[in-house]
Write an enzyme that holds these catalytic residues in place. Structure first.
Site, PDB file in Angstrom:
ATOM      1  N   ASN A 139       0.502  -8.674  -3.489  1.00  0.00           N
ATOM      2  CA  ASN A 139       1.670  -9.488  -3.810  1.00  0.00           C
ATOM      3  C   ASN A 139       2.948  -8.835  -3.285  1.00  0.00           C
ATOM      4  O   ASN A 139       3.733  -9.454  -2.569  1.00  0.00           O
ATOM      5  CB  ASN A 139       1.721  -9.713  -5.324  1.00  0.00           C
ATOM      6  CG  ASN A 139       2.941 -10.495  -5.720  1.00  0.00           C
ATOM      7  OD1 ASN A 139       4.017  -9.935  -5.871  1.00  0.00           O
ATOM      8  ND2 ASN A 139       2.808 -11.808  -5.841  1.00  0.00           N
TER       9      ASN A 139
ATOM     10  N   LYS B 252       8.356  -5.443 -22.255  1.00  0.00           N
ATOM     11  CA  LYS B 252       8.019  -6.268 -21.081  1.00  0.00           C
ATOM     12  C   LYS B 252       7.297  -5.378 -20.090  1.00  0.00           C
ATOM     13  O   LYS B 252       7.735  -4.254 -19.833  1.00  0.00           O
ATOM     14  CB  LYS B 252       9.325  -6.793 -20.458  1.00  0.00           C
ATOM     15  CG  LYS B 252       9.113  -7.754 -19.322  1.00  0.00           C
ATOM     16  CD  LYS B 252       9.058  -9.192 -19.799  1.00  0.00           C
ATOM     17  CE  LYS B 252       8.481 -10.148 -18.785  1.00  0.00           C
ATOM     18  NZ  LYS B 252       7.012 -10.112 -18.663  1.00  0.00           N
TER      19      LYS B 252
ATOM     20  N   LYS C 109       3.417  -1.678 -21.051  1.00  0.00           N
ATOM     21  CA  LYS C 109       2.442  -1.864 -19.968  1.00  0.00           C
ATOM     22  C   LYS C 109       1.059  -1.903 -20.570  1.00  0.00           C
ATOM     23  O   LYS C 109       0.824  -1.325 -21.645  1.00  0.00           O
ATOM     24  CB  LYS C 109       2.537  -0.698 -18.974  1.00  0.00           C
ATOM     25  CG  LYS C 109       1.985  -1.003 -17.610  1.00  0.00           C
ATOM     26  CD  LYS C 109       3.016  -1.633 -16.703  1.00  0.00           C
ATOM     27  CE  LYS C 109       2.444  -2.013 -15.357  1.00  0.00           C
ATOM     28  NZ  LYS C 109       3.499  -2.476 -14.441  1.00  0.00           N
TER      29      LYS C 109
HETATM   30  P1  NAD Z   1      -1.896  -6.422  -5.663  1.00  0.00           P
HETATM   31  O1  NAD Z   1      -3.128  -6.271  -6.456  1.00  0.00           O
HETATM   32  O2  NAD Z   1      -1.438  -7.783  -5.315  1.00  0.00           O
HETATM   33  O3  NAD Z   1      -2.061  -5.596  -4.307  1.00  0.00           O
HETATM   34  C1  NAD Z   1      -2.368  -4.258  -4.247  1.00  0.00           C
HETATM   35  C2  NAD Z   1      -2.537  -3.902  -2.778  1.00  0.00           C
HETATM   36  O4  NAD Z   1      -2.686  -2.497  -2.655  1.00  0.00           O
HETATM   37  C3  NAD Z   1      -3.793  -4.526  -2.150  1.00  0.00           C
HETATM   38  O5  NAD Z   1      -3.472  -4.963  -0.846  1.00  0.00           O
HETATM   39  C4  NAD Z   1      -4.768  -3.367  -2.055  1.00  0.00           C
HETATM   40  O6  NAD Z   1      -5.688  -3.526  -0.995  1.00  0.00           O
HETATM   41  C5  NAD Z   1      -3.793  -2.234  -1.799  1.00  0.00           C
HETATM   42  N1  NAD Z   1      -4.329  -0.921  -2.116  1.00  0.00           N
HETATM   43  C6  NAD Z   1      -5.007  -0.527  -3.213  1.00  0.00           C
HETATM   44  N2  NAD Z   1      -5.348   0.778  -3.103  1.00  0.00           N
HETATM   45  C7  NAD Z   1      -4.840   1.193  -1.926  1.00  0.00           C
HETATM   46  C8  NAD Z   1      -4.845   2.420  -1.229  1.00  0.00           C
HETATM   47  N3  NAD Z   1      -5.456   3.485  -1.750  1.00  0.00           N
HETATM   48  N4  NAD Z   1      -4.227   2.481  -0.014  1.00  0.00           N
HETATM   49  C9  NAD Z   1      -3.627   1.405   0.513  1.00  0.00           C
HETATM   50  N5  NAD Z   1      -3.589   0.207  -0.097  1.00  0.00           N
HETATM   51  C10 NAD Z   1      -4.193   0.116  -1.290  1.00  0.00           C
HETATM   52  O7  NAD Z   1      -0.781  -5.597  -6.420  1.00  0.00           O
HETATM   53  P2  NAD Z   1       0.799  -5.762  -6.329  1.00  0.00           P
HETATM   54  O8  NAD Z   1       1.210  -6.679  -7.394  1.00  0.00           O
HETATM   55  O9  NAD Z   1       1.196  -6.009  -4.911  1.00  0.00           O
HETATM   56  O10 NAD Z   1       1.240  -4.298  -6.779  1.00  0.00           O
HETATM   57  C11 NAD Z   1       1.383  -3.233  -5.833  1.00  0.00           C
HETATM   58  C12 NAD Z   1       2.317  -2.195  -6.426  1.00  0.00           C
HETATM   59  O11 NAD Z   1       3.565  -2.831  -6.704  1.00  0.00           O
HETATM   60  C13 NAD Z   1       1.844  -1.591  -7.761  1.00  0.00           C
HETATM   61  O12 NAD Z   1       2.276  -0.254  -7.832  1.00  0.00           O
HETATM   62  C14 NAD Z   1       2.585  -2.423  -8.784  1.00  0.00           C
HETATM   63  O13 NAD Z   1       2.737  -1.729 -10.006  1.00  0.00           O
HETATM   64  C15 NAD Z   1       3.898  -2.609  -8.059  1.00  0.00           C
HETATM   65  N6  NAD Z   1       4.677  -3.732  -8.561  1.00  0.00           N
HETATM   66  C16 NAD Z   1       4.247  -5.013  -8.426  1.00  0.00           C
HETATM   67  C17 NAD Z   1       5.017  -6.040  -8.949  1.00  0.00           C
HETATM   68  C18 NAD Z   1       4.624  -7.472  -8.787  1.00  0.00           C
HETATM   69  O14 NAD Z   1       5.409  -8.339  -9.182  1.00  0.00           O
HETATM   70  N7  NAD Z   1       3.496  -7.776  -8.206  1.00  0.00           N
HETATM   71  C19 NAD Z   1       6.231  -5.758  -9.610  1.00  0.00           C
HETATM   72  C20 NAD Z   1       6.647  -4.441  -9.705  1.00  0.00           C
HETATM   73  C21 NAD Z   1       5.853  -3.437  -9.172  1.00  0.00           C
END
Ligand code: NAD
Length: 409
Positions: free
Chosen positions: A217, A66, A102
């Site tokens: 997100n 997953k 992943k």
């Molecule tokens: P997303 O694509 O929705 O958002 C990413 C955000 O990070 C955007 O606002 C972007 O502008 C910002 N960003 C990118 N580069 C940046 C930088 N250098 N400095 C500051 N901001 C920056 O992605 P997400 O789903 O919110 O994921 C964000 C993190 O959370 C990732 O590490 C992801 O692996 C982790 N994560 C997300 C989920 C999920 O359900 N969405 C679950 C577990 C972990």
């Protein structure tokens, strides 16, 4: 800094501490399977572009693989390996019967049209259709992959196998096999754990200042939840800009602004600060919610926050972890803090398989029932072994993984 080296160092540290069986360490030191493909995509201007794509299936001792698929210009194999390893740890910390995997594509989706992204998403499925499946490996969204992309992927897979197989990916739109609460799950899970942590430290939410890096997100939903719970959100960052307001943001208005002009830049009353100032802010809670390797030995000692809630995966390097531990900063590690995402993904998969959908309340109650015991097991190991929460989360996961690996050999 190589994220996979960091992941292996985290494994080694926790394994040593509990004297983990050598065979289990060997099994967990390398992925079970790594698949790479090059995806040829016809661009809107008629040209052909080739994109590198990956799926790493790290460990399946506890269940089907997953983990998300990332579309990003910095995706490489080591990053995907690290992320897949953390998924195996995370599913074990959350105690859900799944393994870790992943995927990714080396791409800048912001430079592509919607039609090109759709062709790319469908091409990923065509390339990996034989190794994924609802009983084998279930991808989900990650950075720059959305419910819409998951919908195209589930549709493509269903077309290829000739039957509706919505359980092949999670994080889908609500009217296409998605689960209620999936869009808020990562931040919500982190929020539950943070509430436990502040109780543990005897703090009061209404007095706490927060800085959040990333406004996608994970980050934007966390900002909203914390704001609604009375925290003062004083700094926010996206990929273009970091904004600060010592009075605290009206997060509803920031969300409106970001939706309208696609960046945080120019939010009324805010001041732009740089990344060095961001990490040195006088806040109580710091929430990295963007990319990995953000908190390093060069900025860790500037951090004044009492708690770091890692919604991003791998935002803190091992060197920074040591500095933070010495400085008494509580780091709630990614494998615990953001496990709400994979937990509700698991719920979505159950609902798809049963073709029976849960209410918001059912999802939320079940999520809480997973997150709080996960926090409690990690905290217990942290106290028992006198270790930081990350090592304690690894200890929690490794013990569970070791049991599953040993009975199978
Ligand atoms: P997303 O694509 O929705 O958002 C990413 C955000 O990070 C955007 O606002 C972007 O502008 C910002 N960003 C990118 N580069 C940046 C930088 N250098 N400095 C500051 N901001 C920056 O992605 P997400 O789903 O919110 O994921 C964000 C993190 O959370 C990732 O590490 C992801 O692996 C982790 N994560 C997300 C989920 C999920 O359900 N969405 C679950 C577990 C972990």
């Amino acid at each position: 800094m190589n994220a996979y080296d960091n992941a292996l160092r985290q494994l080694e540290k926790a394994a040593k501490l509990i004297d983990l069986d050598k065979d289990v360490v060997a099994r967990l030191s390398t992925p079970e399977r790594t698949v790479m493909a090059s995806l040829p995509i016809k661009m809107d201007d008629g040209s052909l572009k080739i994109f590198e794509a990956y799926r790493v299936q790290y460990n399946s001792a506890r269940g089907p693989y997953k983990g998300g698929i990332r579309f990003h210009p910095q995706v490489d194999l080591d990053e995907v390996k690290a992320l897949s390893f953390w998924m195996a740890i995370k599913t074990a910390v959350a105690n859900i019967p799944m393994g870790g995997g992943k995927g990714g594509i080396l791409v800048d989706p912001k430079a592509m049209s919607e039609a090109e992204i759709q062709r790319l998403s469908r091409a990923w499925i065509k390339a990996f259709k034989d190794v994924i499946g609802p009983e084998k490996d279930i991808p989900a969204p990650d950075v720059y992959t959305t419910p819409q992309i998951m919908c195209w992927m589930a549709d493509e897979y269903s077309n290829l196998v000739g039957k509706k197989q919505w359980g092949v990916v999670t994080g889908k739109p609500l009217d296409f096999g998605g689960s209620k609460g999936r869009d808020t799950a990562t931040a919500m899970g982190g929020f539950y754990v943070l509430q436990e942590a502040i109780n543990e430290l005897d703090l009061k939410a209404s007095k706490l200042k927060v800085a959040i890096q990333g406004f996608g997100n994970a980050g934007s939903v966390a900002a909203k939840l914390l704001y609604d719970a009375g925290y003062k959100v004083v700094a926010l960052a996206d990929s273009r800009v970091i904004i600060f307001d010592k009075k605290g943001f009206d997060v509803d208005k920031v969300i409106e602004h970001k939706e309208k002009i696609k960046t945080l830049a120019g939010f009324k009353g805010s001041k732009e600060i740089d990344i060095k100032e961001f990490f040195a802010l006088d806040v109580d809670v710091l929430v990295p919610a963007a990319l990995e390797n953000q908190i390093t030995k060069s900025n860790a000692s500037d951090i004044k926050a009492k708690i770091i809630l890692e919604l991003a995966n791998g935002p803190t390097t091992p060197e920074a972890d040591e500095i933070l531990f010495e400085n008494n900063v509580m780091v709630i590690p990614d494998v615990l803090a953001n496990a709400g995402g994979v937990t509700v993904s698991y719920f979505e998969w159950i609902q798809n398989n049963e073709n029976n959908y849960w209410s918001d309340k059912e999802v939320d109650d079940e999520l809480k029932e997973r997150m709080i015991p996960a926090w409690q097991s990690v905290l217990k190991n942290s106290k028992e072994y006198k270790i930081d929460l990350r090592t304690a989360a690894f200890v929690t996961a490794l013990k569970r993984l070791a049991e599953a690996i040993k009975v199978q050999h």
